[in-house]
Design a protein around this motif. Structure first.
Motif, PDB file in Angstrom:
ATOM      1  N   TYR A  20      27.813  52.750  -3.529  1.00 44.96           N
ATOM      2  CA  TYR A  20      27.407  53.089  -2.174  1.00 44.96           C
ATOM      3  C   TYR A  20      26.824  51.867  -1.484  1.00 44.96           C
ATOM      4  N   GLU A  22      25.763  52.105   1.709  1.00 47.02           N
ATOM      5  CA  GLU A  22      24.773  52.577   2.665  1.00 47.02           C
ATOM      6  C   GLU A  22      23.459  52.907   1.954  1.00 47.02           C
ATOM      7  N   LEU A  24      20.264  54.891   0.469  1.00 41.22           N
ATOM      8  CA  LEU A  24      20.116  56.215  -0.104  1.00 41.22           C
ATOM      9  C   LEU A  24      18.658  56.650   0.000  1.00 41.22           C
ATOM     10  N   THR A 285      22.648  60.635   1.310  1.00 43.25           N
ATOM     11  CA  THR A 285      23.280  59.463   1.922  1.00 43.25           C
ATOM     12  C   THR A 285      22.899  59.414   3.396  1.00 43.25           C
TER      13      THR A 285
END
Length: 292
Positions: A20, A22, A24, A285
């Motif tokens: 990921y 982005e 968290l 997210t």
């Protein structure tokens, strides 16, 4: 193929999170007797909770799912707790969530006693051994103004069919003593009284019957949530109501759909004791949060 529990490697799963790009936002999923919570530690990760965000996280298909969402913040004691219902409304008290968070904070800090603050006021928690956590939920509110009710009335027996008892535990409660709590169609019964005009802020609704001396079977409809497997503040309110009506003493065992709590109405407040469970830790997210 079934995976063995002893082959589970947290490090492997944590490494997978690197996919990921982005940011968290961590949360914990906990429950007390099946009364389940999403807990956000806002002491280090600030997350502004709006009613829409709370409702989105509460959705059991499109979100995570919870009965209540709890926010841990810095406070004058060990922490300050704020609670949200599944419909996005707020609640000043949530007994089972308080116990779950107290257990987490005690494991984190090594303490066995905690001073927590809520919109209900100061609450004190302690580890009593055998995996059980106790929280002092404070003194019950018995005056009609404090619960609150819309007009002056006898809180021991309300002018409602079934003569239920009204109690405040930082949130309003309406307790019906019935012949058999398991025979009450709670999904129909609960909302009828949650919105009763005598309760301007709505109310939690309990149906209860005596199993034996100082032993109660109770089921609950929670304000802003619906039928839940357990409720700590409802258990406290039911025990207080039973004591006031002369049905039990001040120490009561309460059997709920999700398990058992022990309530002790002492001079310093109503103590609630029971087990807790931290089920998992996860992350929201940014895409999910922004979608709400």
């Amino acid at each position: 193929m079934r995976h063995r529990l002893d082959s589970f490697s947290p490090q492997v799963y944590m490494a997978d999170m690197s996919m990921y790009s982005e940011p968290l936002f961590p949360f914990m999923k906990m429950h007390g007797l099946g009364n389940d919570f999403v807990v956000v530690d806002a002491r280090s990760n600030r997350l502004e909770i709006t009613p829409a965000l709370a409702r989105g996280i509460a959705h059991r298909q499109f979100g995570v799912g919870f009965d209540q969402l709890a926010l841990i913040e810095q406070g004058t004691g060990d922490a300050h707790l704020t609670f949200y219902n599944a419909d996005g409304s707020t609640s000043a008290a949530c007994g089972n969530a308080t116990r779950c968070i107290a257990r987490h904070l005690m494991q984190e800090s090594g303490k066995t006693d905690l001073h927590l603050t809520t919109d209900r006021g100061d609450l004190f928690a302690c580890d009593v051994g055998n995996g059980l956590t106790s929280v002092n939920m404070g003194q019950p509110q018995l005056d009609w103004r404090d619960i609150p009710l819309r007009e002056e009335t006898d809180t021991l027996e309300l002018p409602i069919e079934g003569a239920p008892t009204a109690t405040g535990m930082g949130n309003p409660h309406c307790t019906f003593f019935v012949e058999d709590a398991d025979l009450i169609p709670l999904s129909e019964f609960g909302p009828r009284y949650e919105h009763h005009p005598l309760y301007p802020q709505r109310t939690n609704v309990q149906v209860a019957h005596l199993v034996g001396p100082n032993h109660i079977r109770m089921r609950v409809w929670e304000r802003g949530v619906g039928v839940t497997l357990a409720s700590g503040s409802s258990s406290c309110a039911t025990a207080v109501s039973a004591t006031r009506r002369g049905l039990t003493g001040r120490k009561v065992q309460i059997d709920l759909d999700g398990g058992t709590l022990w309530i002790d109405w002492r001079d310093d407040g109503v103590w609630m004791t029971g087990p807790t469970m931290h089920v998992f830790t996860g992350s929201f997210t940014a895409a999910f949060l922004e979608s709400l």
